[in-house]
Design a protein around this motif. Structure first.
Motif, PDB file in Angstrom:
ATOM      1  N   GLY A  48      36.110  41.455  38.977  1.00 43.60           N
ATOM      2  CA  GLY A  48      37.696  41.992  38.873  1.00 43.60           C
ATOM      3  C   GLY A  48      38.214  43.083  38.229  1.00 43.60           C
ATOM      4  N   ASP A  73      35.304  41.775  43.789  1.00 39.14           N
ATOM      5  CA  ASP A  73      36.944  41.639  43.736  1.00 39.14           C
ATOM      6  C   ASP A  73      37.377  41.023  44.892  1.00 39.14           C
ATOM      7  OD1 ASP A  73      39.844  42.426  43.310  1.00 39.14           O
ATOM      8  OD2 ASP A  73      38.870  43.061  41.484  1.00 39.14           O
ATOM      9  N   THR A 117      39.041  40.628  35.286  1.00 38.12           N
ATOM     10  CA  THR A 117      40.167  40.176  36.101  1.00 38.12           C
ATOM     11  C   THR A 117      41.436  40.188  35.358  1.00 38.12           C
ATOM     12  OG1 THR A 117      39.539  37.817  35.263  1.00 38.12           O
ATOM     13  CG2 THR A 117      38.277  38.638  37.075  1.00 38.12           C
TER      14      THR A 117
END
Length: 421
Positions: A48, A73, A117
């Motif tokens: 992320g 990701d 993230t």
């Protein structure tokens, strides 16, 4: 063949063996000439990675004992950006891309992960990484509820993993100096500490639905993860999720508070506890520790010393500093101790180095899981008081509000199936 004519070359030929040229081993493979041998490198993956994550990763890539090998990701564009960055660094095409973090976590060669993230994924991704045997550097806030922070710290301790919360100001010189002054007694007895925070807000609305892109472009279901379902809108995945209750933490208080409250706790020697009362007053929250010291969480910077300023006040003096590295203090007798600091508070280089060193030594990091637990819980308790609009009492030992069912219900959130801790 007579023994007298059996030369070494003839023997090897008759035996079917190949006479090999002498092997030449590059000095870099042996760790010579300043290079780090591959066996001594920390093999790193990332999950992320947006703008902040790329900055943190770039500073880790500067370390000679890091080998970055994989990016995961849910957005194809971000995967490709990170791969391009890594491949340019190493001059090859070896960085692998994943959409599913479980594929990255299954790799035995990867011992450490950087998690950057959106906030709502930090705790669960860190927990899954620890269970997969990885050491973790997680951007802050490391959990969007008190329950997240408890579960994260418990998991890291249970599995014996090295953990670093991305509260990098613990590794920045001017903040370290201010904390040193506070703890040295040179300010006298501390009575008030100030932590700057963002403007508090909570948004419960949904953005208008947009056509959902193909999963390989943006995996919307995985982006949501444990958060409640809502229709796709590209604003969310471009970073516009901040402030929305389902994705954010503590009315945005932890955006800065995760740093500044953490520094106040450190200055007070209170890493193992939290304040016992929290009282909101507009955009300011006043908290008190059991020993009577006041923690003031308020917006803005007071002396123009940069973002994320903190101020520590004692009965004989005070010190204030922020992300510019500049320091203001009183009395004048303390000025001679002040040094010039050039590294900005947003720079994660020293914090990343501390993490990498601890991965090797298995020592505790500057912002380990237990430090994170208490400073984050203090922020969450303050945010809950603000959302309720009233004073609350908190028991640091039980990590629960005292006689307050409404506040205690806000310590956790339900996770969307199939995600669970």
């Amino acid at each position: 063949m007579r023994a007298t004519s059996l030369t070494r070359r003839k023997f090897l030929k008759a035996s079917g063996l190949v006479l090999a040229a002498p092997a030449i081993i590059p000095s870099s493979a042996l760790g010579k000439d300043g290079a780090v041998a591959p066996s001594e490198k920390t093999v790193l993956g990332a999950i992320g990675i947006g703008p902040r994550g790329r900055y943190v990763l770039s500073r880790m890539l500067d370390e000679p004992d890091v080998q970055f090998v994989a990016i995961c990701d849910v957005q194809a564009g971000r995967r490709k950006q990170v791969k391009a960055m890594a491949d340019a660094k190493y001059g090859n095409q070896d960085c692998l891309m994943y959409r599913d973090m479980f594929e990255l976590l299954a790799r035995k060669d990867i011992g450490t992960v950087l998690i950057a993230t959106g906030d709502h994924w930090h705790a669960l991704a860190s927990i899954l990484a620890a269970k997969a045997g990885k050491d973790v550097y997680s951007e802050k806030p490391c959990g969007i509820t008190i329950g997240d922070c408890q579960a994260l710290a418990d998991t890291m301790n249970r599995y014996g993993r090295v953990f670093q919360a991305g509260t990098q100001r613990r590794s920045i010189g001017n903040f370290q100096f201010a904390v040193h002054l506070a703890r040295s007694g040179k300010l006298g007895n501390l009575h008030t500490v100030h932590a700057s925070i963002y403007r508090l807000r909570v948004i419960h609305d949904w953005l208008p639905a947009e056509p959902e892109p193909p999963k390989d472009v943006v995996d919307w279901d995985r982006w949501l993860g444990p958060a409640p379902w809502r229709p796709y809108n590209s604003t969310y995945v471009r970073g516009g999720w901040r402030g929305y209750f389902d994705f954010d933490s503590g009315a945005t208080l932890l955006d800065w508070g995760a740093h500044t409250v953490d520094l106040c706790q450190w200055a007070l020697g209170a890493d193992g506890t939290t304040p016992v009362t929290y009282e909101p007053d507009g955009g300011t929250i006043y908290a008190r520790y059991a020993n009577g010291v006041k923690l003031v969480m308020r917006q803005g910077g007071w002396m123009g010393l940069g973002t994320c300023p903190v101020r520590f006040e004692g009965d004989e003096g005070w010190v204030e500093t922020g992300d510019t590295g500049r320091i203001e203090l009183h009395p004048a007798s303390l000025v001679r101790e002040r040094k010039r600091y050039v590294r900005r508070g947003t720079d994660p280089a020293g914090h990343g180095r501390n993490f990498l060193d601890c991965v090797k030594s298995r020592a505790r990091t500057a912002s380990n899981a237990d430090i994170m637990r208490h400073s984050h819980i203090a922020c969450h308790a303050a945010a809950i008081a603000w959302q309720l609009g009233r004073k609350v009492a908190f028991d640091p030992a039980k990590e629960a509000f005292v006689g307050d069912d409404e506040a205690n219900a806000m310590r956790t959130r339900a996770l969307r199936s199939p995600w669970h801790v």
